[in-house]
Design a protein around this motif. Structure first.
Motif, PDB file in Angstrom:
ATOM      1  N   THR A 137     -17.996  94.326  62.017  1.00  0.00           N
ATOM      2  CA  THR A 137     -17.604  93.834  63.154  1.00  0.00           C
ATOM      3  C   THR A 137     -16.605  93.108  62.259  1.00  0.00           C
ATOM      4  O   THR A 137     -16.840  92.452  61.327  1.00  0.00           O
ATOM      5  CB  THR A 137     -18.675  92.208  63.131  1.00  0.00           C
ATOM      6  OG1 THR A 137     -19.350  92.416  63.942  1.00  0.00           O
ATOM      7  CG2 THR A 137     -16.716  91.613  64.420  1.00  0.00           C
ATOM      8  N   ARG A 162     -16.588 101.997  68.316  1.00  0.00           N
ATOM      9  CA  ARG A 162     -16.426 101.113  69.046  1.00  0.00           C
ATOM     10  C   ARG A 162     -15.719 100.089  68.707  1.00  0.00           C
ATOM     11  O   ARG A 162     -15.885  98.743  68.945  1.00  0.00           O
ATOM     12  CB  ARG A 162     -18.630 100.186  68.840  1.00  0.00           C
ATOM     13  CG  ARG A 162     -19.287 101.125  68.492  1.00  0.00           C
ATOM     14  CD  ARG A 162     -19.594 102.022  69.446  1.00  0.00           C
ATOM     15  NE  ARG A 162     -20.567 102.476  69.888  1.00  0.00           N
ATOM     16  CZ  ARG A 162     -20.475 104.062  68.805  1.00  0.00           C
ATOM     17  NH1 ARG A 162     -19.551 104.820  69.013  1.00  0.00           N
ATOM     18  NH2 ARG A 162     -21.451 104.639  68.685  1.00  0.00           N
ATOM     19  N   ASN A 166     -24.096  92.665  67.590  1.00  0.00           N
ATOM     20  CA  ASN A 166     -23.926  93.367  67.103  1.00  0.00           C
ATOM     21  C   ASN A 166     -24.623  93.494  65.527  1.00  0.00           C
ATOM     22  O   ASN A 166     -23.856  93.269  64.701  1.00  0.00           O
ATOM     23  CB  ASN A 166     -22.902  94.141  66.757  1.00  0.00           C
ATOM     24  CG  ASN A 166     -22.268  95.455  68.455  1.00  0.00           C
ATOM     25  OD1 ASN A 166     -23.207  96.469  68.729  1.00  0.00           O
ATOM     26  ND2 ASN A 166     -21.440  94.794  69.210  1.00  0.00           N
ATOM     27  N   THR A 223     -20.701  99.111  74.486  1.00  0.00           N
ATOM     28  CA  THR A 223     -20.539  98.129  72.952  1.00  0.00           C
ATOM     29  C   THR A 223     -19.320  96.709  73.394  1.00  0.00           C
ATOM     30  O   THR A 223     -18.950  95.545  73.212  1.00  0.00           O
ATOM     31  CB  THR A 223     -20.612  98.469  71.846  1.00  0.00           C
ATOM     32  OG1 THR A 223     -21.654  99.203  71.853  1.00  0.00           O
ATOM     33  CG2 THR A 223     -20.324  97.596  71.148  1.00  0.00           C
ATOM     34  N   SER A 241     -30.477 102.049  65.437  1.00  0.00           N
ATOM     35  CA  SER A 241     -29.720 101.763  67.051  1.00  0.00           C
ATOM     36  C   SER A 241     -29.519 100.645  66.687  1.00  0.00           C
ATOM     37  O   SER A 241     -29.237  99.707  66.257  1.00  0.00           O
ATOM     38  CB  SER A 241     -31.660 101.431  67.620  1.00  0.00           C
ATOM     39  OG  SER A 241     -32.051 100.289  67.308  1.00  0.00           O
ATOM     40  N   THR A 242     -27.969 100.001  67.933  1.00  0.00           N
ATOM     41  CA  THR A 242     -27.467  98.744  68.358  1.00  0.00           C
ATOM     42  C   THR A 242     -28.146  98.591  69.808  1.00  0.00           C
ATOM     43  O   THR A 242     -29.360  99.611  70.591  1.00  0.00           O
ATOM     44  CB  THR A 242     -25.647  99.836  68.546  1.00  0.00           C
ATOM     45  OG1 THR A 242     -25.875 100.698  69.343  1.00  0.00           O
ATOM     46  CG2 THR A 242     -25.472 100.513  67.189  1.00  0.00           C
ATOM     47  N   GLN A 243     -27.577  97.904  70.107  1.00  0.00           N
ATOM     48  CA  GLN A 243     -27.685  97.156  71.674  1.00  0.00           C
ATOM     49  C   GLN A 243     -27.839  98.457  72.095  1.00  0.00           C
ATOM     50  O   GLN A 243     -28.549  98.043  73.585  1.00  0.00           O
ATOM     51  CB  GLN A 243     -26.970  96.154  71.417  1.00  0.00           C
ATOM     52  CG  GLN A 243     -27.526  95.114  73.204  1.00  0.00           C
ATOM     53  CD  GLN A 243     -26.608  94.046  73.277  1.00  0.00           C
ATOM     54  OE1 GLN A 243     -25.273  94.210  73.132  1.00  0.00           O
ATOM     55  NE2 GLN A 243     -27.038  93.316  73.771  1.00  0.00           N
ATOM     56  N   PRO A 272     -20.959 100.900  64.331  1.00  0.00           N
ATOM     57  CA  PRO A 272     -22.211 101.188  63.260  1.00  0.00           C
ATOM     58  C   PRO A 272     -22.078 101.483  61.960  1.00  0.00           C
ATOM     59  O   PRO A 272     -22.823 101.493  61.291  1.00  0.00           O
ATOM     60  CB  PRO A 272     -22.968 101.434  64.877  1.00  0.00           C
ATOM     61  CG  PRO A 272     -22.133 102.145  65.612  1.00  0.00           C
ATOM     62  CD  PRO A 272     -20.532 101.326  65.456  1.00  0.00           C
ATOM     63  N   HIS A 289     -26.560  94.129  63.097  1.00  0.00           N
ATOM     64  CA  HIS A 289     -26.418  94.984  61.734  1.00  0.00           C
ATOM     65  C   HIS A 289     -25.344  96.112  61.651  1.00  0.00           C
ATOM     66  O   HIS A 289     -25.862  97.128  60.769  1.00  0.00           O
ATOM     67  CB  HIS A 289     -28.109  95.932  62.348  1.00  0.00           C
ATOM     68  CG  HIS A 289     -29.260  95.275  62.797  1.00  0.00           C
ATOM     69  ND1 HIS A 289     -29.498  94.646  61.626  1.00  0.00           N
ATOM     70  CD2 HIS A 289     -29.816  94.864  63.552  1.00  0.00           C
ATOM     71  CE1 HIS A 289     -30.424  93.408  62.023  1.00  0.00           C
ATOM     72  NE2 HIS A 289     -30.500  93.991  62.885  1.00  0.00           N
ATOM     73  N   GLY A 290     -24.135  95.899  61.961  1.00  0.00           N
ATOM     74  CA  GLY A 290     -23.157  96.255  61.871  1.00  0.00           C
ATOM     75  C   GLY A 290     -22.196  95.729  61.549  1.00  0.00           C
ATOM     76  O   GLY A 290     -22.452  94.953  60.359  1.00  0.00           O
TER      77      GLY A 290
END
Length: 431
Positions: free
Chosen positions: A203, A380, A198, A416, A302-304, A228, A200-201
């Motif tokens: 963590t 998530r 992730n 996730t 978008s995420t994975q 996200p 672009h999110g």
């Protein structure tokens, strides 16, 4: 746009572009990447870890703790209590007046915010996508859903009935997945997997106290995840909020994946859900802002595992004394994690969900003595101790929702954490 600088250090009372601590000459990009990787490797349970798409933070030790207000609502007066602790820390010559931690979904439990002894910062983390992933769990584990899927769908049907009969327009209903492991959970590896999947999110890992009913001597808990969604960031007078509402699961087939994204952008149900959230966020921010730029329509991110409808709301504050935490609590909980109207949605959640959310759908991040900071929505995620993890996922229920579709959305959102745990979706679930 909110700057997201690459800094590290402990210079006292110096102001950086993002308002945290002094900014020495920036190391080269490769050095920053290596430092970010080291911060992730250096994480241990009990520390605070927070990584945005542009910055990595590792905070350790406790210089001061933000006290609980007591009473029935722990969030009442929280920004003022944080400001007082930060001021006292600065007066005590502590050179890192920053509060870090987690704020719960509601005031039934206390916020977990501390001023750390040390903070290290770096730029973004960069990973080798070809490197093999390692599981943070042993080979023996069990999974148990709470509530059961059938009971969750019954709750969605109950929420839809409430909407037909009264003024409730949206409610977010969540479910949990309990994972019990024979071997201890490797939190550092889990955090690494989340960050890698992730980039672009947001963590994070936050130390939590043991449950009130835990046995004496029980180990610490950790709130861990990869959100996200940015709730709010403040840098100087600049404010950014990036609410997400309206979602669709990704597909491994590229053609189908793009078709799902296109359907999401034109879905009346999801566009309505998104509009409710954007209106509420803008309404919460306007009293604090001299200017506020609200997009006319959403974009796709978008995420994975998921597609989301996204809107970047930017503004300029009227008053520099308004802190990032003040803004976060003015917006919290947004309709993206609670519903609309807020009080009625919160009441419905308490009636339908068979557990208390705790820190899930709260916010996690940091705020410094200048008021700058960054807060992500706590989704998530999981609460973890030595041998258990409690995963969470939710879906926004509006007119047009179906129990089957909302159950499928929560299952997609579990991915996730499940993928980061090396379990996948075919893991055996115990009734």
């Amino acid at each position: 746009m909110i700057p997201d600088t690459k800094i590290i250090g402990r210079q006292k009372d110096a102001r950086s572009v993002d308002g945290v601590v002094g900014a020495p000459a920036l190391p080269q990009e490769q050095e920053q990447e290596a430092l970010a990787a080291r911060l992730l490797r250096d994480y241990d349970a009990g520390a605070f870890f927070f990584a945005s798409p542009r910055r990595t933070m590792l905070a350790r030790g406790v210089f001061a703790t933000v006290p609980d207000a007591g009473g029935t609502n722990s969030l009442e007066g929280l920004p003022e209590r944080v400001a007082a602790v930060l001021d006292a820390s600065r007066e005590a010559a502590h050179d890192i007046p920053v509060a870090v931690g987690a704020v719960p979904f509601d005031g039934k439990v206390a916020a977990q915010l501390v001023v750390p002894m040390t903070i290290q910062r770096a730029g973004p983390m960069v990973f080798d996508a070809s490197a093999p992933s390692q599981s943070p769990l042993g080979s023996r584990y069990t999974l148990r859903p709470v509530p059961e899927p059938a009971a969750y769908m019954q709750g969605v049907a109950e929420a839809l009935k409430l909407m037909q009969e009264g003024p409730l327009r949206k409610v977010v209903l969540s479910r949990s997945l309990h994972v019990d492991t024979a071997a201890p959970v490797d939190l550092r590896q889990l955090l690494h997997n989340l960050a890698r999947r992730n980039p672009h999110g947001y963590t994070f890992a936050v130390d939590l106290p043991p449950h009130a009913d835990a046995a004496p001597g029980s180990g610490r808990r950790t709130l861990i995840g990869a959100s996200p969604e940015l709730l709010v960031a403040r840098s100087g007078l600049q404010v950014l909020a990036n609410p997400l509402a309206g979602s669709a699961a990704r597909s491994p087939d590229p053609v189908e994946d793009q078709a799902r994204a296109a359907r999401l952008m034109t879905s009346p149900k999801d566009l309505h859900e998104h509009a409710v959230v954007i209106d509420a966020v803008a309404e919460a921010l306007r009293p604090f802002c001299k200017t506020l730029d609200v997009p006319r329509g959403p974009s796709l991110v978008s995420t994975q595992t998921m597609w989301h409808l996204s809107s970047r709301i930017q503004g300029e504050l009227k008053d520099p004394s308004i802190t990032s935490l003040t803004l976060a609590l003015a917006m919290h909980p947004t309709p993206a994690v609670c519903g609309h109207p807020t009080a009625l949605a919160h009441e419905s959640i308490g009636r339908i969900e068979p557990f208390h959310r705790g820190y899930y759908t709260g916010t996690v991040g940091w705020c410094d003595a200048n008021g700058d900071g960054q807060w992500a929505v706590t989704i998530r995620c999981a609460e973890a101790d030595e041998h258990t993890l409690r995963l969470f996922a939710g879906a926004g229920i509006v007119v047009g929702s179906t129990p089957e579709a909302e159950l499928a959305e929560t299952e997609a959102k579990f991915r996730t954490m499940l993928l980061a745990m090396g379990l996948g979706l075919n893991a055996e679930v115990q009734p």
